[in-house]
Design a protein around this motif. Structure first.
Motif, short mmCIF file in Angstrom:
data_model
loop_
_atom_site.label_atom_id
_atom_site.label_comp_id
_atom_site.label_asym_id
_atom_site.label_seq_id
_atom_site.Cartn_x
_atom_site.Cartn_y
_atom_site.Cartn_z
N ILE A 234 9.08 4.93 -9.07
CA ILE A 234 8.53 5.05 -7.82
C ILE A 234 9.38 4.71 -6.48
CG2 ILE A 234 6.54 4.14 -6.22
CD1 ILE A 234 5.79 5.52 -8.84
N ALA A 235 9.36 5.48 -5.46
CA ALA A 235 10.12 5.40 -4.34
C ALA A 235 9.55 4.86 -3.14
CB ALA A 235 10.89 6.75 -4.07
N ALA A 236 8.26 5.04 -3.00
CA ALA A 236 7.57 4.66 -1.89
C ALA A 236 6.09 4.18 -2.20
CB ALA A 236 7.51 5.46 -0.72
N LEU A 237 5.31 3.44 -1.56
CA LEU A 237 3.87 3.14 -1.89
C LEU A 237 2.95 3.82 -0.81
CD1 LEU A 237 4.17 -0.62 -2.92
CD2 LEU A 237 3.86 1.22 -4.60
N ALA A 238 1.70 4.11 -1.02
CA ALA A 238 0.78 4.72 -0.03
C ALA A 238 -0.38 3.79 -0.23
CB ALA A 238 0.58 5.94 -0.12
N PHE A 239 -1.03 3.31 1.12
CA PHE A 239 -2.18 2.64 0.95
C PHE A 239 -3.12 3.26 2.19
CE2 PHE A 239 0.91 -0.77 -0.34
CZ PHE A 239 0.21 -0.91 -1.41
N THR A 240 -4.19 3.48 1.74
CA THR A 240 -5.28 3.87 2.45
C THR A 240 -6.31 2.82 2.92
OG1 THR A 240 -6.48 4.67 0.60
CG2 THR A 240 -5.04 6.22 1.63
#
Length: 228
Positions: free
Chosen positions: A50-56
């Protein structure tokens, strides 16, 4: 609305408590009685590629933080509240879309390098992973919490029979409230919604003119409706 008027906050804790503080600061009476409750899920996270995290949501940030000590990956957040939660959990590189899931998708597409992991609800309101894949990006998703429906107290429901405002932050909370209103119409309440999508479940249930949505999906814009 008049000073001291009741404002029912329907969002789940702990976010409801932060909203209540802001509502009191505006001079209204905050009623914290969520229609939803958040429960973290016990899942295994594989961050090896994983290169980045996304949060909504801030709930996604907090649930992820309980499951992993990883704080070095860059974070893409849907809005300021979610970005604030990420920084509060120790993430140093946080970018905010300050909008909705579509805006977040565009932000990630412009700035991510490598595979993105979205961590969020078991039943999300939007399909960020699908949108990212539609743009040719590598993306996966993992449910780190679930949102459960809960019944409000009779005391809270009684407030709907007098002039009051109801704050709604999500389509699911609006659907829960719509089911309640089918059995118990509220003739004088105002329903203030974070976005048009949140307002949609109430469009055929509430009294004409009683449902309003913020001009942008931001809590500050939502709270501005209290004085309109």
């Amino acid at each position: 609305m008049t000073v001291g008027a009741p404002v029912w906050i329907t969002r789940a804790r702990p976010g409801a408590l932060a909203t209540a503080e802001r509502v009191r600061g505006l001079g209204f009476t905050a009623i914290v009685d969520p229609l939803l409750a958040v429960e973290s899920l016990d899942v295994q996270l594989d961050l090896s590629h994983i290169a980045a995290l996304a949060f909504t949501s801030a709930n996604g940030v907090e649930a992820f933080a309980r499951l992993s000590d990883e704080r070095g990956l860059p974070v893409f957040a849907v809005g300021r509240a979610t970005a604030k939660a990420a920084r509060g959990e120790g993430f140093a590189s946080v970018s905010s879309a300050d909008g909705d899931v579509e805006d977040l998708c565009a932000l990630i597409a412009a700035g991510a390098h490598g595979s993105v992991l979205w961590a969020g609800a078991r039943e999300p309101a939007g399909d960020l992973v699908g949108m990212l894949r539609g743009r040719g990006l590598m993306a996966t998703g993992v449910a780190v919490y679930e949102t459960l429906e809960r019944a409000p107290s009779e005391d809270t429901l009684a407030r709907l029979d007098a002039p009051a405002a109801v704050l709604l932050h999500s389509p699911r909370a609006a659907r829960v409230l719509a089911a309640i209103l089918r059995q118990r119409p509220a003739l004088t309440a105002r329903f203030l919604c974070l976005s048009e999508a949140v307002a949609a479940p109430l469009s055929d249930i509430a009294e004409p003119g009683s449902v309003t949505f913020a001009p942008r999906p931001d809590e500050s814009a939502l709270l501005d409706l209290l004085n309109s």
